[in-house]
Design an enzyme around this catalytic site. Structure first.
Site: not given
Length: 151
Positions: A8, A11, A13-15, A123
């Site tokens: 993401c 690195n 939050c999402r990933s 995001d």
């Protein structure tokens, strides 16, 4: 052995959420020895930072174990070493190509592609909708896992 890298923007939050969720799915299926799962960023702005506090709260709320994490940027070596490079949105893919230049091994995907959905995962650092993002990532990770074990 399946080697999966989630990507993401920062690195934080999402990933890393995807990394922890897929690790939990793999662990619950007693397949940890068959997977290497990590996460990285396309940007350098969060390098060294831990998961964003709202991401931690969301994962904790779903009883997802959290490994020690420090944000880092993806490298060409990562592209070479991993089987799947899985991004969260089109911007991640565009920025990834600035680093790897070309997906000559056809390793780059968006996570929701495994659900037959071309949508981006927004995001949550900007939207603060971590629960929605958790649900999308969880759905994508389950679809990815099922695809891999049924190949």
């Amino acid at each position: 052995m399946y080697k999966i890298m989630f990507v993401c923007h920062g690195n934080i939050c999402r990933s890393p959420m995807a990394e922890m969720i897929l690790k939990d799915i793999v662990n619950k299926n007693n397949m940890t020895s068959e997977f290497i799962i990590n996460s990285t960023a396309t940007s350098r702005e969060e390098i060294g930072n831990d998961l964003y506090p709202s991401a931690i709260r969301t994962l904790n709320g779903h009883n997802i174990p959290i490994d020690k994490h420090r944000a880092r940027q993806i490298t060409m070596d990562d592209y070479e070493d991993y089987d799947y490079i899985i991004c969260m949105d089109d911007n991640n893919i565009r920025n990834l190509f600035r680093i790897i230049n070309n997906d000559y091994d056809n390793k780059v995907y968006k996570l929701l592609e495994f659900c037959n959905d071309s949508s981006d995962i927004e995001d949550p650092w900007y939207t603060d909708n971590f629960e929605k993002v958790y649900n999308q990532i969880n759905e994508g990770c389950n679809a990815l896992f099922n695809k891999l074990i049924n190949e």
